[in-house]
Scaffold this active site. Sequence first.
Site: not given
Length: 258
Positions: A47-48, A86, A114, A116, A183
């Site tokens: 999602d960057s 993401d 993925k 978070e 991260e």
Amino acid sequence: MTGTKVTADMIRAMKGRGEKIAVLTAYDFPMTRLLDEAGLPLILVGDSLGMVVLGYPDTTHVTMAEMEHHVRAAARAQPRALLVADLPYHSYDTVESALANARRLVAAGAEGVKAEGGSEIVEQVRGMVANGIPFLGHLGMLPQHVIEEGGYHVKGKNEPEHQRLLADADALVKAGAFAIVLELVTPPVAKELTQRLPVPTIGIGAGPDCDGQVLVTPDLLGMLPWFSLKHVKPRLNAAEQMRAVVKEWKQSVEALKR
Ligand code: KIV
């Protein structure tokens, strides 16, 4: 790695063989194809993309529809690499929404997802894994929490953060994560996690001792000259080269005779 299609189990098994895992992000067909041709075992539609492709100030603005659009484009490259996508911010708040949205990403072409977080999302992780969706964890600095945390801060610097990382990583492994991104975790804590966990750790700004490393591809290629990051030194000055080529071509067009 052989020429066969990469699975989450194969990524997990790389740790046992001591093979380092190189991961990069891709958001479209050509980049996925190029990275795959370079032999990466795992490609992440991160999602960057919200920041490096769509121009948002952070990743909290990325929608499911945007992720699906980019996953579809990346999947059209039919990579040999495992293609992981993401889950965007607030798309996995409940077990039901996590499963429904993970299934949407899989329908778009993702082969794993993925999200978070640690202990707070283990029920969601269990639900996805029980339904056959490989899950990649993400601990440490969590970009989707940048607003509430007031910036991008290194994690593991004090004992409560250190203990929380250990507990979260254990919880994700127990819930079925096949690997975990770390991260901006302090290198000693990232090393401890790498030695402790049975699944690979994939670091970004977390030192050299993780089982693998992941970078946002435009950062690696120097495509974003407006931002500079401590954890990545661009290996190419793509922005400068693109500017130069475009200028040169423009001049050649302008020099054409009428
Ligand atoms: O969104 C992303 O690209 C990521 C990587 C930086 C791990 O989460």
